[in-house]
Design an enzyme around this catalytic site. Structure first.
Site, PDB file in Angstrom:
ATOM      1  N   ALA A  65      -4.279  -1.567   6.634  1.00  0.00           N
ATOM      2  CA  ALA A  65      -3.984  -1.749   8.055  1.00  0.00           C
ATOM      3  C   ALA A  65      -2.748  -2.607   8.250  1.00  0.00           C
ATOM      4  CB  ALA A  65      -5.181  -2.390   8.746  1.00  0.00           C
ATOM      5  N   GLY A 110      -7.371  -0.124   3.418  1.00  0.00           N
ATOM      6  CA  GLY A 110      -7.315   1.253   3.895  1.00  0.00           C
ATOM      7  C   GLY A 110      -6.440   2.146   3.043  1.00  0.00           C
ATOM      8  N   GLU A 113      -8.658   3.210   0.353  1.00  0.00           N
ATOM      9  CA  GLU A 113      -9.648   4.104   0.954  1.00  0.00           C
ATOM     10  C   GLU A 113      -9.072   5.507   1.148  1.00  0.00           C
ATOM     11  OE1 GLU A 113     -12.663   1.586   3.664  1.00  0.00           O
ATOM     12  OE2 GLU A 113     -10.567   1.256   4.168  1.00  0.00           O
TER      13      GLU A 113
END
Length: 259
Positions: A65, A110, A113
């Protein structure tokens, strides 16, 4: 300039690049929107049989992020942004074509991810990665707690997530997070070679195999075998299956059309 670009390496392989190197290719609102636009175009191109996802530069794949952007958000805006990252990551996971993450540098939060939603991961020798959210007093929110545990096992996932530990490419390969690591100069070529080997196979069969694995991996064996049979039956009436048999008999390479 778009924060996400894509191009075809050849007739059947495309490369999507996160293009915010000045911000470690982090997930801004604009990058998320541009990523969706790129996927729209990629999904419309039926000639694409494999997709490589990487980052611009040699320092970062994706740092997760955009924390600079997030500092100015309200709690509700943070929740919406986290959900939008999760939705994007899930969309990548559900693409019908196989996906390869070419991790060219740091992949945290993220960013990692995103790679977990890809089918195959390879990395540069100098890449670092980890789900480091607990060090920021939060947890992975785009599927990391679930996908990492399914990939490397429950105990190892808890170890890396609860400690917020960062790992090298060597360590990532050792635990099964990535399949291989190479020099940064070789990374894209290695990814393209891998994508070409996938794209040379029957595309309907490849997609059916991916769907069968994804749908059956969490089921009991009997259910998984039913799922496998369902997807196998998709390949029976295809022209590609008959072409493969003819090519075998004629001792030549099959010319698959995805039909």
């Amino acid at each position: 300039m778009s924060t996400v670009t894509w191009e075809k390496q050849n007739e059947h392989v495309a490369v999507l690049t996160l293009n915010r190197p000045e911000a470690a290719n982090a997930f801004s609102k604009q990058l998320i929107a541009d990523f969706h636009k790129a996927l729209n175009d990629i999904e419309e191109d039926e000639s694409i049989r494999a997709l490589i996802i990487t980052g611009e530069g040699d320092k970062a794949f994706c740092a997760g992020a955009d924390l600079k952007e997030r500092r100015s958000m309200t709690q509700d805006e943070v929740v919406k942004t986290v959900q939008s990252i999760g939705d994007l990551v899930s969309r990548v996971g559900h693409l019908k074509v196989p996906t390869i993450a070419a991790i060219n540098g740091a992949a945290f939060g993220g960013g990692l991810e995103l790679t977990l939603a890809c089918d195959i991961r390879i990395a540069s020798d100098h890449a670092k990665m980890g789900l480091t959210e607990t060090s920021l007093a939060i947890i992975p929110g785009a599927g990391g707690t679930q996908r990492l545990a399914k990939l490397i096992g429950l105990a190892k996932a808890k170890y890396y997530i609860l400690t917020a530990k960062r790992m090298t490419s060597d360590e990532a390969k050792h635990i099964g997070l990535i399949e291989d690591h190479v020099s940064n100069d070789e990374l894209l070529n290695e990814a393209v070679e891998l994508a070409n080997s996938i794209a040379s196979n029957g595309p309907i069969g490849v997609q059916a195999a991916k769907q069968a694995i994804d749908a059956g991996c969490e089921q009991d064996l009997a259910t998984g075998l039913q799922i496998e049979r369902h997807h196998y039956m998709k390949t029976i009436p295809t022209e590609d299956r008959l072409e493969a048999l003819e090519a075998f008999g004629e001792k030549r390479k099959p010319q698959f059309k995805g039909k």
